[in-house]
Motif scaffolding. Structure first.
Motif, PDB file in Angstrom:
ATOM      1  N   GLY A 253      -5.277  87.108  -5.004  1.00 45.38           N
ATOM      2  CA  GLY A 253      -5.225  86.178  -6.122  1.00 45.38           C
ATOM      3  C   GLY A 253      -5.732  84.807  -5.734  1.00 45.38           C
ATOM      4  N   LEU A 254      -5.752  83.895  -6.694  1.00 48.13           N
ATOM      5  CA  LEU A 254      -6.175  82.528  -6.415  1.00 48.13           C
ATOM      6  C   LEU A 254      -4.990  81.741  -5.872  1.00 48.13           C
ATOM      7  N   CYS A 255      -5.150  81.220  -4.651  1.00 46.88           N
ATOM      8  CA  CYS A 255      -4.055  80.454  -4.039  1.00 46.88           C
ATOM      9  C   CYS A 255      -4.289  78.970  -4.273  1.00 46.88           C
ATOM     10  N   LYS A 256      -3.861  78.467  -5.358  1.00 46.43           N
ATOM     11  CA  LYS A 256      -3.967  77.038  -5.601  1.00 46.43           C
ATOM     12  C   LYS A 256      -2.884  76.305  -4.810  1.00 46.43           C
ATOM     13  N   ASP A 257      -3.001  75.008  -4.755  1.00 45.10           N
ATOM     14  CA  ASP A 257      -2.097  74.213  -3.928  1.00 45.10           C
ATOM     15  C   ASP A 257      -0.631  74.523  -4.199  1.00 45.10           C
ATOM     16  N   SER A 258      -0.303  74.830  -5.432  1.00 44.87           N
ATOM     17  CA  SER A 258       1.100  75.071  -5.779  1.00 44.87           C
ATOM     18  C   SER A 258       1.470  76.551  -5.750  1.00 44.87           C
ATOM     19  N   ASN A 259       0.522  77.425  -5.397  1.00 40.67           N
ATOM     20  CA  ASN A 259       0.763  78.865  -5.428  1.00 40.67           C
ATOM     21  C   ASN A 259       1.481  79.296  -4.160  1.00 40.67           C
ATOM     22  N   ALA A 260       2.643  79.904  -4.299  1.00 37.35           N
ATOM     23  CA  ALA A 260       3.463  80.271  -3.142  1.00 37.35           C
ATOM     24  C   ALA A 260       3.041  81.581  -2.501  1.00 37.35           C
ATOM     25  N   THR A 261       2.085  82.320  -3.136  1.00 42.12           N
ATOM     26  CA  THR A 261       1.721  83.630  -2.572  1.00 42.12           C
ATOM     27  C   THR A 261       1.071  83.508  -1.205  1.00 42.12           C
ATOM     28  N   ALA A 262       0.490  82.353  -0.912  1.00 46.93           N
ATOM     29  CA  ALA A 262      -0.143  82.174   0.394  1.00 46.93           C
ATOM     30  C   ALA A 262       0.863  82.246   1.522  1.00 46.93           C
ATOM     31  N   ALA A 263       2.114  81.904   1.215  1.00 46.96           N
ATOM     32  CA  ALA A 263       3.154  81.908   2.243  1.00 46.96           C
ATOM     33  C   ALA A 263       3.470  83.316   2.741  1.00 46.96           C
ATOM     34  N   ASN A 264       3.020  84.342   2.014  1.00 46.91           N
ATOM     35  CA  ASN A 264       3.296  85.717   2.418  1.00 46.91           C
ATOM     36  C   ASN A 264       2.353  86.223   3.499  1.00 46.91           C
ATOM     37  N   ILE A 265       1.262  85.503   3.775  1.00 44.57           N
ATOM     38  CA  ILE A 265       0.266  85.927   4.762  1.00 44.57           C
ATOM     39  C   ILE A 265       0.586  85.266   6.098  1.00 44.57           C
ATOM     40  N   ILE A 266       0.721  86.062   7.132  1.00 39.72           N
ATOM     41  CA  ILE A 266       1.062  85.552   8.462  1.00 39.72           C
ATOM     42  C   ILE A 266      -0.132  84.845   9.090  1.00 39.72           C
ATOM     43  N   GLY A 267       0.133  83.849   9.942  1.00 42.02           N
ATOM     44  CA  GLY A 267      -0.925  83.149  10.651  1.00 42.02           C
ATOM     45  C   GLY A 267      -1.549  84.025  11.737  1.00 42.02           C
ATOM     46  N   CYS A 268      -2.748  83.639  12.191  1.00 41.82           N
ATOM     47  CA  CYS A 268      -3.477  84.471  13.167  1.00 41.82           C
ATOM     48  C   CYS A 268      -2.808  84.475  14.540  1.00 41.82           C
ATOM     49  N   TYR A 269      -2.238  83.357  14.946  1.00 37.93           N
ATOM     50  CA  TYR A 269      -1.547  83.351  16.230  1.00 37.93           C
ATOM     51  C   TYR A 269      -0.283  84.207  16.192  1.00 37.93           C
ATOM     52  N   PRO A 270       0.586  84.052  15.166  1.00 40.74           N
ATOM     53  CA  PRO A 270       1.729  84.966  15.066  1.00 40.74           C
ATOM     54  C   PRO A 270       1.295  86.427  14.932  1.00 40.74           C
ATOM     55  N   ALA A 271       0.178  86.667  14.230  1.00 40.06           N
ATOM     56  CA  ALA A 271      -0.309  88.046  14.076  1.00 40.06           C
ATOM     57  C   ALA A 271      -0.738  88.624  15.414  1.00 40.06           C
ATOM     58  N   LEU A 272      -1.406  87.783  16.234  1.00 40.47           N
ATOM     59  CA  LEU A 272      -1.836  88.238  17.553  1.00 40.47           C
ATOM     60  C   LEU A 272      -0.631  88.517  18.438  1.00 40.47           C
ATOM     61  N   THR A 273       0.352  87.620  18.392  1.00 42.39           N
ATOM     62  CA  THR A 273       1.578  87.811  19.172  1.00 42.39           C
ATOM     63  C   THR A 273       2.304  89.087  18.758  1.00 42.39           C
ATOM     64  N   LYS A 274       2.361  89.321  17.460  1.00 44.77           N
ATOM     65  CA  LYS A 274       3.017  90.525  16.937  1.00 44.77           C
ATOM     66  C   LYS A 274       2.280  91.780  17.388  1.00 44.77           C
ATOM     67  N   TRP A 275       0.942  91.723  17.363  1.00 43.25           N
ATOM     68  CA  TRP A 275       0.139  92.886  17.784  1.00 43.25           C
ATOM     69  C   TRP A 275       0.339  93.176  19.264  1.00 43.25           C
ATOM     70  N   ILE A 276       0.352  92.124  20.087  1.00 45.96           N
ATOM     71  CA  ILE A 276       0.554  92.308  21.530  1.00 45.96           C
ATOM     72  C   ILE A 276       1.931  92.905  21.805  1.00 45.96           C
ATOM     73  N   ASP A 277       2.954  92.382  21.123  1.00 39.66           N
ATOM     74  CA  ASP A 277       4.306  92.920  21.311  1.00 39.66           C
ATOM     75  C   ASP A 277       4.386  94.386  20.893  1.00 39.66           C
ATOM     76  N   GLY A 278       3.705  94.730  19.808  1.00 39.65           N
ATOM     77  CA  GLY A 278       3.747  96.094  19.316  1.00 39.65           C
ATOM     78  C   GLY A 278       2.940  97.079  20.148  1.00 39.65           C
ATOM     79  N   ASN A 279       1.963  96.557  20.903  1.00 41.14           N
ATOM     80  CA  ASN A 279       1.098  97.427  21.712  1.00 41.14           C
ATOM     81  C   ASN A 279       1.230  97.132  23.203  1.00 41.14           C
ATOM     82  N   SER A 280       2.367  96.557  23.594  1.00 46.16           N
ATOM     83  CA  SER A 280       2.546  96.156  24.988  1.00 46.16           C
ATOM     84  C   SER A 280       2.458  97.338  25.945  1.00 46.16           C
ATOM     85  N   ALA A 281       2.998  98.497  25.539  1.00 46.05           N
ATOM     86  CA  ALA A 281       2.960  99.671  26.414  1.00 46.05           C
ATOM     87  C   ALA A 281       1.528 100.122  26.657  1.00 46.05           C
ATOM     88  N   VAL A 282       0.711 100.113  25.605  1.00 48.00           N
ATOM     89  CA  VAL A 282      -0.693 100.509  25.738  1.00 48.00           C
ATOM     90  C   VAL A 282      -1.444  99.518  26.612  1.00 48.00           C
TER      91      VAL A 282
END
Length: 244
Positions: free
Chosen positions: A184-213
């Protein structure tokens, strides 16, 4: 075939593969950088090709460096085994040893100085956010790189969507990037953008989830490096005794 001949064959085949891989990677890297005009034309003519594909040109130098190292290692290993050159085998051993020590040292630093590294990452993150707010939507290369990163990792900004607040893109379009919007369109007042994780947290989450590999792959690489050093030193010693 005796033990000496078997080791020579293994050394030749293993490093022959490394040499060929290095040659291919080096050739691709040189082609990307030297023939950038044709590459750009090719990417632009692809039906439905995303704009971010152009960022492939930025990895040319990395491919050249990686290809050159692999080419050198493969050459030293192959020629050292075939010509029974102790000098080449010793050089091969030293290069692999340096790489191995660097990897071990890096792993130790990650474990021992984890808190310090986190502080450094936080400081880098501040600079990254500053760069986003200055360049995103204004600098074509920076914008394309961030779009490619966010599309690949399904993330938004370094920390979250607020990293884009005040950027040229938001100021000109009055909305946040599409990657932050759940379609959707994320205008300044649109809260839907808050549902998308940042790239650094996403990378950290991916590393934690694939640590064994990741640990498994790192362990396998370390075993191959140790095996390469053992075989090269065994040949080095046997060649020395043979010509003594």
């Amino acid at each position: 075939m005796g033990c000496f001949g078997f080791l020579k064959t293994v050394m030749f085949i293993f490093n022959g593969i490394i040499f060929l891989a290095g040659a291919v990677i080096l050739a691709v890297g040189i082609w990307v950088k030297v023939d950038s005009g044709s590459m750009m034309g090719f990417l632009q003519n692809l039906n439905g090709a995303p704009e971010q594909l152009k960022q492939v040109l930025n990895v040319g130098y990395l491919l050249i460096a990686l290809g050159a190292v692999l080419l050198l290692l493969g050459f030293l290993g192959c020629c050292g085994a075939v010509r029974e050159s102790r000098c080449m085998l010793l050089t091969f051993f030293v290069i692999v040893l340096i790489v191995f020590i660097a990897e071990v040292a890096g792993a130790i630093v990650l474990v021992v100085f984890k808190g310090l590294i986190q502080n450094v990452i936080n400081q880098v993150g501040v600079k990254v956010v500053e760069s986003i707010r200055l360049e995103y939507g204004n600098n074509k290369d920076s914008t394309g790189l961030w779009n490619a990163t966010m599309n690949t990792m399904k993330c938004c900004g370094f920390n979250n969507y607020t990293d884009f607040t005040g950027s040229p893109f938001v100021q000109n379009n009055k909305l946040y990037p599409d990657q932050c919007c759940n379609g959707g369109l994320c205008k300044d007042s649109n809260a839907t953008a808050a549902n998308i994780i940042g790239c650094y947290p996403a990378l950290t989450k991916w590393i934690d989830g694939n640590s064994a590999v990741i640990i498994g792959v790192a362990f396998a690489i370390a075993i191959l490096e140790l095996a390469a050093m053992i075989v090269s030193m065994t040949l080095y010693c046997q060649i020395g005794r043979k010509h003594a």
